[in-house]
Write an enzyme that holds these catalytic residues in place. Structure first.
Site, mmCIF file in Angstrom:
data_model
loop_
_atom_site.group_PDB
_atom_site.id
_atom_site.type_symbol
_atom_site.label_atom_id
_atom_site.label_comp_id
_atom_site.label_asym_id
_atom_site.label_seq_id
_atom_site.Cartn_x
_atom_site.Cartn_y
_atom_site.Cartn_z
ATOM 1 N N CYS A 57 0.813 -1.219 0.000
ATOM 2 C CA CYS A 57 0.000 0.000 0.000
ATOM 3 C C CYS A 57 0.848 1.272 0.000
ATOM 4 O O CYS A 57 0.339 2.333 -0.344
ATOM 5 C CB CYS A 57 -0.975 0.005 1.163
ATOM 6 S SG CYS A 57 -0.221 -0.089 2.775
ATOM 7 N N HIS A 58 2.133 1.150 0.300
ATOM 8 C CA HIS A 58 3.002 2.336 0.245
ATOM 9 C C HIS A 58 3.164 2.842 -1.189
ATOM 10 O O HIS A 58 3.591 3.963 -1.398
ATOM 11 C CB HIS A 58 4.362 2.041 0.861
ATOM 12 C CG HIS A 58 5.154 1.009 0.133
ATOM 13 N ND1 HIS A 58 4.908 -0.339 0.242
ATOM 14 C CD2 HIS A 58 6.179 1.140 -0.741
ATOM 15 C CE1 HIS A 58 5.757 -0.999 -0.523
ATOM 16 N NE2 HIS A 58 6.542 -0.133 -1.136
#
Length: 105
Positions: A57-58
């Protein structure tokens, strides 16, 4: 920890498609997960992501290329360091150059 909703599962599967060295925007993930117009909900789902090791998700930034101040794993500075470790360079404005790094898949 509660089980993710179908929407959250769809979002996590879309994020898995973003390769190392690229980013996607919340709106792009909403489209990729077949939830057009749900970019705010995408952000909410990513910031409570229970599958940190499996879902990168980064690699998701806002529409200006900025990391999220409420990034679930330590804020924008942590997200920025994670992206820099993947070779992504930030501009003086603190944003990712979307022309250069945005996933086009």
């Amino acid at each position: 920890m509660k089980n993710p909703s179908q929407f959250e599962r769809d979002v996590y599967e879309a994020v898995k498609l973003v390769p190392r060295g690229n980013v996607a925007t919340y709106a792009q993930i909403a489209l990729m997960s077949n939830h057009r117009g749900a970019s705010r909900a995408v952000g909410n789902a990513l910031h409570k992501n229970p599958y940190f090791g499996e879902v990168p998700c980064h690699r998701v930034v806002n529409h200006k290329g900025l990391p999220a101040p409420d990034f679930a794993f330590g804020g924008a500075d942590v997200q920025r360091r994670m992206l820099e470790a993947e070779g992504i360079i930030f501009g003086n404005d603190g944003a990712v150059d979307l022309e250069k790094y945005q996933f086009r898949g």
